[in-house]
Write an enzyme that holds these catalytic residues in place. Structure first.
Site, PDB file in Angstrom:
ATOM      1  N   ASP A  94      11.728 -47.818 -15.880  1.00  0.00           N
ATOM      2  CA  ASP A  94      12.771 -47.078 -16.601  1.00  0.00           C
ATOM      3  C   ASP A  94      14.131 -47.103 -15.901  1.00  0.00           C
ATOM      4  O   ASP A  94      15.139 -46.771 -16.519  1.00  0.00           O
ATOM      5  CB  ASP A  94      12.327 -45.647 -16.906  1.00  0.00           C
ATOM      6  CG  ASP A  94      11.846 -44.876 -15.695  1.00  0.00           C
ATOM      7  OD1 ASP A  94      10.991 -43.997 -15.868  1.00  0.00           O
ATOM      8  OD2 ASP A  94      12.319 -45.143 -14.578  1.00  0.00           O
ATOM      9  N   GLU A 151      12.237 -46.177 -10.725  1.00  0.00           N
ATOM     10  CA  GLU A 151      11.653 -45.352 -11.778  1.00  0.00           C
ATOM     11  C   GLU A 151      11.789 -43.885 -11.385  1.00  0.00           C
ATOM     12  O   GLU A 151      11.803 -43.549 -10.198  1.00  0.00           O
ATOM     13  CB  GLU A 151      10.181 -45.686 -11.991  1.00  0.00           C
ATOM     14  CG  GLU A 151       9.925 -47.001 -12.705  1.00  0.00           C
ATOM     15  CD  GLU A 151       8.501 -47.084 -13.223  1.00  0.00           C
ATOM     16  OE1 GLU A 151       8.330 -47.007 -14.447  1.00  0.00           O
ATOM     17  OE2 GLU A 151       7.580 -47.222 -12.400  1.00  0.00           O
ATOM     18  N   LYS A 168       9.979 -40.164 -12.507  1.00  0.00           N
ATOM     19  CA  LYS A 168       8.926 -39.552 -13.299  1.00  0.00           C
ATOM     20  C   LYS A 168       8.904 -38.040 -13.099  1.00  0.00           C
ATOM     21  O   LYS A 168       9.014 -37.553 -11.977  1.00  0.00           O
ATOM     22  CB  LYS A 168       7.562 -40.137 -12.918  1.00  0.00           C
ATOM     23  CG  LYS A 168       7.453 -41.645 -13.116  1.00  0.00           C
ATOM     24  CD  LYS A 168       7.636 -42.039 -14.577  1.00  0.00           C
ATOM     25  CE  LYS A 168       7.501 -43.547 -14.761  1.00  0.00           C
ATOM     26  NZ  LYS A 168       7.802 -43.951 -16.147  1.00  0.00           N
TER      27      LYS A 168
END
Length: 280
Positions: free
Chosen positions: A91, A111, A113
């Site tokens: 991402d 990323e 999260k």
């Protein structure tokens, strides 16, 4: 020797640069940003500090490309592919630099999260569970999907001496300290960092071989065991520890540091570009 000289050049350039002034404005600091947008700020800063180098940002990598990289290491690798257009999409995207042979080399994969909304729920007075009578929700396993992307990038970079994968964690499932949160009615709920019901950090530390978190592990570690030398590709895992939301500037700094570590590792392979620029 060339690699060490290149590393020193990169370090000196960083000292001479004006850092992130002008690139990390008030708007960026005062609003929530995705890790992908922060990656774009990072590449903008890299272009300013190293104008002689070419950088590229992309959002995905095809499984086919990963297989081709594996085949270059050994022809028996990278043979299986069932879905032709299969790809991975970290991402935060991927930042690359072009080396002296015009090959694109990865210097950052990121990323972010979030897992565990217990802190928010307690502050809002929201009860959870099947009967809506619990303060805490048992942690799920969604975060473990990160392992897939990590493994795929590790395959892609099997021939490299660095692994610039940065994983930012936030939420009540990633505590490293015990915290107490007050509900609107005044009742205090304690979240124990070592609770098996809440903590999911141990599900991720296999990606860094149990080495310290909140540490730049970009340079691959080579360990000896008996007559073998083993290369470890460790993910750099960062967590706030208290479940708080990440500060955008801190994320930027970590991502920029990782990118520069990658450049230092690749030093001798981008040496001519910097040398030619200096001479010119």
């Amino acid at each position: 020797m060339a690699k060490k000289v290149q590393s020193n050049r990169l370090t000196n350039q960083h000292k001479e640069s004006k850092g992130v002034i002008g690139i990390f404005g008030d708007e960026a600091k005062s609003h929530d940003m995705t890790v992908g947008k922060i990656s774009n700020l990072v590449i903008e800063q890299l272009k300013k500090e190293y104008p002689q180098l070419s950088f590229n940002y992309k959002t995905s990598i095809k499984k086919e490309e990963i297989n081709e990289a594996l085949k270059k290491v050994d022809p028996e690798l990278g043979q299986t592919l069932f879905v032709a257009n299969s790809s991975i999409i970290p991402d935060g995207g991927i930042i690359e630099v072009k080396d002296d042979n015009d090959n694109w080399r990865i210097i950052l994969v990121s990323e972010a999260k979030h897992q565990g909304k217990d802190i928010e729920n307690i502050k809002n007075g929201t009860l959870v569970g099947k009967n809506n009578n619990q303060d805490l929700m048992a942690a799920g396993n969604a975060i473990e999907r990160s392992h897939k992307n990590i493994s795929e990038i590790a395959n892609l970079m099997l021939s490299e001496s660095h692994f610039p994968y940065v994983l930012f964690l936030e939420g009540s499932n990633f505590l490293t300290e015990t915290i107490a949160i007050e509900r609107p009615d005044g009742r205090v709920v304690t979240l124990e960092y070592n609770s098996g019901m809440l903590n999911r950090l141990d599900r991720l530390t296999s990606a860094n071989y149990g080495m310290p978190i909140n540490t730049n592990l970009c340079k691959n570690k080579f360990v000896k065991h008996k007559d073998k030398t083993i290369m470890l590709q460790a993910t750099s895992i960062y967590t706030q520890g208290n479940g708080a939301k990440w500060d955008i500037k801190k994320m930027f700094d970590i991502m920029l540091e990782t990118s520069k570590t990658s450049l230092q590792v690749l030093g001798s392979e981008i040496f001519n570009q910097i040398t030619n620029n200096k001479i010119g």
